[in-house]
Motif scaffolding. Structure first.
Motif, mmCIF file in Angstrom:
data_model
loop_
_atom_site.group_PDB
_atom_site.id
_atom_site.type_symbol
_atom_site.label_atom_id
_atom_site.label_comp_id
_atom_site.label_asym_id
_atom_site.label_seq_id
_atom_site.Cartn_x
_atom_site.Cartn_y
_atom_site.Cartn_z
ATOM 1 N N SER A 39 60.470 4.085 -10.805
ATOM 2 C CA SER A 39 60.203 5.377 -10.159
ATOM 3 C C SER A 39 61.176 5.609 -9.007
ATOM 4 N N GLU A 40 61.165 6.836 -8.479
ATOM 5 C CA GLU A 40 62.060 7.154 -7.359
ATOM 6 C C GLU A 40 61.753 6.321 -6.119
ATOM 7 N N ASP A 41 60.506 5.856 -6.012
ATOM 8 C CA ASP A 41 60.164 5.010 -4.863
ATOM 9 C C ASP A 41 60.114 3.516 -5.229
ATOM 10 N N HIS A 42 61.000 3.138 -6.185
ATOM 11 C CA HIS A 42 61.240 1.719 -6.477
ATOM 12 C C HIS A 42 60.051 0.951 -7.039
ATOM 13 N N LYS A 43 59.223 1.650 -7.795
ATOM 14 C CA LYS A 43 58.120 0.958 -8.466
ATOM 15 C C LYS A 43 58.483 0.804 -9.945
ATOM 16 N N ILE A 44 58.266 -0.382 -10.494
ATOM 17 C CA ILE A 44 58.522 -0.575 -11.926
ATOM 18 C C ILE A 44 57.415 0.100 -12.727
ATOM 19 N N LEU A 45 57.810 0.982 -13.639
ATOM 20 C CA LEU A 45 56.839 1.746 -14.421
ATOM 21 C C LEU A 45 56.654 1.174 -15.822
ATOM 22 N N SER A 46 57.740 0.628 -16.378
ATOM 23 C CA SER A 46 57.656 0.141 -17.750
ATOM 24 C C SER A 46 58.860 -0.742 -18.081
ATOM 25 N N MET A 47 58.722 -1.506 -19.155
ATOM 26 C CA MET A 47 59.808 -2.373 -19.620
ATOM 27 C C MET A 47 59.833 -2.376 -21.147
ATOM 28 N N GLY A 48 60.939 -2.781 -21.709
ATOM 29 C CA GLY A 48 60.996 -2.862 -23.172
ATOM 30 C C GLY A 48 62.167 -3.714 -23.624
ATOM 31 N N TYR A 49 62.112 -4.109 -24.887
ATOM 32 C CA TYR A 49 63.245 -4.814 -25.517
ATOM 33 C C TYR A 49 63.296 -4.399 -26.976
ATOM 34 N N ASN A 50 64.403 -4.702 -27.652
ATOM 35 C CA ASN A 50 64.556 -4.253 -29.033
ATOM 36 C C ASN A 50 63.802 -5.152 -30.010
ATOM 37 N N GLY A 51 63.120 -4.502 -30.939
ATOM 38 C CA GLY A 51 62.374 -5.267 -31.935
ATOM 39 C C GLY A 51 61.729 -4.341 -32.939
ATOM 40 N N PHE A 52 61.044 -4.933 -33.904
ATOM 41 C CA PHE A 52 60.361 -4.141 -34.925
ATOM 42 C C PHE A 52 59.057 -3.581 -34.359
#
Ligand code: 5HC
Ligand code: ZN
Length: 161
Positions: A39-52
């Motif tokens: 977010s604009e205030d440096h909060k992690i909102l989500s993560m991901g990696y490549n996969g099925f």
């Protein structure tokens, strides 16, 4: 004098570090990609990696790069950026930044633009000459998404897990 530590990691190192760590979950034998949305205030909102996709077994679907369309990975893999967008359960991504270890393709560019993400911090751009990435940059530039290459600091971080 507050006695504050001086060697703490920067925001960019932190979020790109999380993206790299996320990519380490990928089962792709050739390219592991990780993404972290902030977010604009440096909060992690989500993560991901490549996969099925969920339910599509890593042991049954093909990881090959070549062969018939139904026998290689390209029809089946979800890219890290799309996974990070889809993994978000909190509402709007308007104004967010995505840190990603590899420059987004045209399909992820569309999802990035439509989700309201306004900035991309990327590391590798190894597919920059491919039509997918050229088209991606055309759309991202037209939409005014800020493209920023990650500046390496060469800090080494060793984790004992
Ligand atoms: N930005 C990206 N994010 C991704 O998650 N990917 C994924 C799709 C495949 O699983 C892998 C690329 O495989 P390869 O063509 O380098 O063997 O990385 C690929 C790109 C490239 O545009
Ligand atoms: Zn993509």
């Amino acid at each position: 004098m507050s006695g504050k530590r001086k060697d703490y990691i920067s925001w960019d190192e932190y979020f790109m570090g999380v993206a790299v760590l996320s990519g380490m979950r990928s089962k792709d034998p050739n390219t592991q990609v990780g993404a972290c949305i902030v977010s604009e205030d440096h909060k992690i909102l989500s993560m991901g990696y490549n996969g099925f996709p969920t339910g599509c077994s890593d042991d049954e679907f093909p990881w090959e790069r070549e062969g018939e369309p139904l026998e290689n990975k390209y029809f089946y893999t979800t890219h890290s950026e799309l996974n990070a967008i889809l993994n978000y359960r909190g509402g709007s991504l308007e104004g967010a930044t995505i840190y990603v270890t590899l420059f987004p393709c045209n399909e992820c560019a569309k999802a990035i633009i439509q989700s309201g993400i306004r900035r991309i911090v990327y590391d590798s751009d190894k597919y920059e000459t491919t039509p997918a990435v050229v088209a991606s940059k055309k759309m991202l530039n037209a939409a005014g998404v800020v493209l920023q290459r990650y500046e390496h600091t060469n800090r080494r971080i060793e984790l004992e897990l």
